[in-house]
Design a protein around this motif. Sequence first.
Motif, PDB file in Angstrom:
ATOM      1  N   SER A   1      43.845  39.757 -44.928  1.00 17.56           N
ATOM      2  CA  SER A   1      43.020  39.640 -46.137  1.00 17.56           C
ATOM      3  C   SER A   1      41.761  40.492 -46.065  1.00 17.56           C
ATOM      4  O   SER A   1      41.384  41.139 -47.044  1.00 17.56           O
ATOM      5  CB  SER A   1      42.569  38.203 -46.393  1.00 17.56           C
ATOM      6  OG  SER A   1      43.320  37.278 -45.730  1.00 17.56           O
ATOM      7  N   TRP A   2      41.098  40.481 -44.905  1.00 23.91           N
ATOM      8  CA  TRP A   2      39.820  41.187 -44.841  1.00 23.91           C
ATOM      9  C   TRP A   2      40.040  42.701 -44.869  1.00 23.91           C
ATOM     10  O   TRP A   2      39.319  43.433 -45.543  1.00 23.91           O
ATOM     11  CB  TRP A   2      39.029  40.735 -43.616  1.00 23.91           C
ATOM     12  CG  TRP A   2      37.589  41.155 -43.573  1.00 23.91           C
ATOM     13  CD1 TRP A   2      36.923  41.563 -42.472  1.00 23.91           C
ATOM     14  CD2 TRP A   2      36.621  41.172 -44.644  1.00 23.91           C
ATOM     15  NE1 TRP A   2      35.606  41.832 -42.788  1.00 23.91           N
ATOM     16  CE2 TRP A   2      35.390  41.614 -44.110  1.00 23.91           C
ATOM     17  CE3 TRP A   2      36.686  40.881 -46.010  1.00 23.91           C
ATOM     18  CZ2 TRP A   2      34.233  41.763 -44.897  1.00 23.91           C
ATOM     19  CZ3 TRP A   2      35.534  41.021 -46.792  1.00 23.91           C
ATOM     20  CH2 TRP A   2      34.332  41.460 -46.233  1.00 23.91           C
TER      21      TRP A   2
ATOM     22  N   THR B   1      42.380  44.161 -46.363  1.00 23.21           N
ATOM     23  CA  THR B   1      42.767  44.478 -47.747  1.00 23.21           C
ATOM     24  C   THR B   1      41.534  44.526 -48.656  1.00 23.21           C
ATOM     25  O   THR B   1      41.390  45.423 -49.493  1.00 23.21           O
ATOM     26  CB  THR B   1      43.792  43.426 -48.251  1.00 23.21           C
ATOM     27  OG1 THR B   1      44.857  43.367 -47.297  1.00 23.21           O
ATOM     28  CG2 THR B   1      44.348  43.781 -49.613  1.00 23.21           C
TER      29      THR B   1
ATOM     30  N   TYR C   1      48.899  39.396 -48.468  1.00 22.76           N
ATOM     31  CA  TYR C   1      47.489  38.963 -48.540  1.00 22.76           C
ATOM     32  C   TYR C   1      46.838  39.498 -49.812  1.00 22.76           C
ATOM     33  O   TYR C   1      47.084  40.638 -50.207  1.00 22.76           O
ATOM     34  CB  TYR C   1      46.712  39.463 -47.316  1.00 22.76           C
ATOM     35  CG  TYR C   1      47.326  39.024 -46.003  1.00 22.76           C
ATOM     36  CD1 TYR C   1      47.014  37.792 -45.431  1.00 22.76           C
ATOM     37  CD2 TYR C   1      48.253  39.836 -45.352  1.00 22.76           C
ATOM     38  CE1 TYR C   1      47.602  37.382 -44.239  1.00 22.76           C
ATOM     39  CE2 TYR C   1      48.839  39.438 -44.156  1.00 22.76           C
ATOM     40  CZ  TYR C   1      48.508  38.214 -43.605  1.00 22.76           C
ATOM     41  OH  TYR C   1      49.095  37.813 -42.430  1.00 22.76           O
ATOM     42  N   LEU C   2      46.011  38.698 -50.448  1.00 19.28           N
ATOM     43  CA  LEU C   2      45.350  39.073 -51.715  1.00 19.28           C
ATOM     44  C   LEU C   2      46.389  39.709 -52.648  1.00 19.28           C
ATOM     45  O   LEU C   2      46.192  40.830 -53.137  1.00 19.28           O
ATOM     46  CB  LEU C   2      44.178  40.032 -51.464  1.00 19.28           C
ATOM     47  CG  LEU C   2      43.082  39.585 -50.491  1.00 19.28           C
ATOM     48  CD1 LEU C   2      41.956  40.621 -50.451  1.00 19.28           C
ATOM     49  CD2 LEU C   2      42.509  38.217 -50.840  1.00 19.28           C
TER      50      LEU C   2
ATOM     51  N   ALA D   1      37.064  37.502 -48.492  1.00 18.56           N
ATOM     52  CA  ALA D   1      37.954  38.521 -49.048  1.00 18.56           C
ATOM     53  C   ALA D   1      38.385  38.165 -50.473  1.00 18.56           C
ATOM     54  O   ALA D   1      38.455  39.027 -51.355  1.00 18.56           O
ATOM     55  CB  ALA D   1      39.179  38.651 -48.145  1.00 18.56           C
ATOM     56  N   GLU D   2      38.639  36.881 -50.694  1.00 22.61           N
ATOM     57  CA  GLU D   2      39.138  36.442 -52.004  1.00 22.61           C
ATOM     58  C   GLU D   2      38.121  36.742 -53.106  1.00 22.61           C
ATOM     59  O   GLU D   2      38.488  37.043 -54.242  1.00 22.61           O
ATOM     60  CB  GLU D   2      39.432  34.939 -51.974  1.00 22.61           C
ATOM     61  CG  GLU D   2      40.625  34.538 -51.099  1.00 22.61           C
ATOM     62  CD  GLU D   2      40.334  34.506 -49.598  1.00 22.61           C
ATOM     63  OE1 GLU D   2      39.196  34.808 -49.189  1.00 22.61           O
ATOM     64  OE2 GLU D   2      41.264  34.204 -48.832  1.00 22.61           O
TER      65      GLU D   2
ATOM     66  N   MET E   1      47.210  31.732 -41.973  1.00 27.86           N
ATOM     67  CA  MET E   1      46.153  32.717 -41.749  1.00 27.86           C
ATOM     68  C   MET E   1      45.412  32.309 -40.479  1.00 27.86           C
ATOM     69  O   MET E   1      45.627  31.223 -39.950  1.00 27.86           O
ATOM     70  CB  MET E   1      45.208  32.782 -42.943  1.00 27.86           C
ATOM     71  CG  MET E   1      45.824  33.501 -44.123  1.00 27.86           C
ATOM     72  SD  MET E   1      44.660  33.823 -45.434  1.00 27.86           S
ATOM     73  CE  MET E   1      44.548  32.242 -46.196  1.00 27.86           C
TER      74      MET E   1
END
Length: 343
Positions: free
Chosen positions: A26-27, A29, A64-65, A155-156, A293
């Motif tokens: 996630s991060w 991305t 992710y994302l 990240a979200e 995660m």
Amino acid sequence: MQKTTEESKTTMAYKPTKIGVIGGGSWATAIAKILLSTQETIYWYMRRQDQIDEFKRVSKNPSYLTGLKFDTERIFFTNKINDLVKQVDTIIFATPSPFLKQHLKKLRVPLKDKIIISAIKGIVPEENLIITDYFQQFYNVSRENLAVLAGPCHAEEVALEKLSYLTIACADREKAKALTQVFSNHYIRTSTTEDVTGIEYASVLKNVYAIAAGVCHGLKYGDNFQAVLMSNAIQEMQRFSSAIHPLPRSIDESAYLGDLLVTGYSKFSRNRTFGNMIGKGYSVKTAQIEMEMIAEGYYGVKCIKEINESFHVQMPIMEAVYNILYNRASPVLQIRALTKLMH
Ligand SMILES: NC(=O)C1=CN([C@@H]2O[C@H](COP(=O)(O)OP(=O)(O)OC[C@H]3O[C@@H](n4cnc5c(N)ncnc54)[C@H](OP(=O)(O)O)[C@@H]3O)[C@@H](O)[C@H]2O)C=CC1
Ligand SMILES: O=C(CO)COP(=O)(O)O
């Protein structure tokens, strides 16, 4: 003679132009999204070719994302770390800390002339080294070429372009300044600091305290107690930071206190979610499997516990989390004992 010195100064000024991202979670991305708002193209290493193929097919990270669309024409993907390192001047590491060595193992290209940015909020296990110390000791990267990307930033929320503040920590102020350009856009504001070590430890500790917050929530403690827990956590962080890296610092700045608060309170926090499951009675293994995660604090707490054996800082919250996660101690009893030490 004078002119030559001036010229060489100019040519030596760091300007990141070819930037690579290492990691596929996630991060990484979210970082790729930020970079593509300031750079024409980026280089991106992910470990699995099938993920890259799927990413190219659907223009999204398949895992992710997944709501984020990318212009894949502007991304040079590779699953070969050496190919990425050869191409770039600046590398951002955004893998969870327990897997960092797994990627570096394959590295044959030297890192010493690259600018290395750690976006990892963890410690290299076994060596018990923060990431910048690890790159310095094992890859010969100088202090001036090492930076840390920190700050309260999920990240979200980057994916949703919610206003966020990042901090670049680097011993070389000019490099830090150059990097703020790379990470600033209409929803990201970026500042600089020289407290690389303090920020790295704070970023690890806040994960541990977010696990504690999650455990308490899972045990049905309320917001009133969480506020007390967080107040004590920032004091614990201050004590540890002063012992391990004495330096005048304002622990209430967003890269320290801000990151503790967002991780302790946010519904997006992996560490808080993990702690919450433990408080509700899940075993560590089951919580890890269900999360899908990585909760860095699980690994971080062990490293901090071991590092603190040489410093003897009073860290009751860290100790309680360690006992719950590694000694199978009862969360109910550990938190009950902790409540007697909070003020
Ligand atoms: N998420 C966030 O909001 C933020 C995260 N960070 C930090 O960024 C770092 C990365 O975290 P994040 O992106 O959230 O992680 P995620 O949990 O989103 O992603 C996990 C990553 O780890 C890889 N992985 C999982 N299992 C293994 C394994 N057994 N071996 C090798 N790789 C594996 C995954 O690869 P694959 O998909 O191929 O399985 C994936 O790339 C952490 O240090 C975190 O603290 C910092 C700021 C914000
Ligand atoms: O570091 C983060 C926010 O700043 C992310 O925290 P989590 O890993 O707990 O989601």
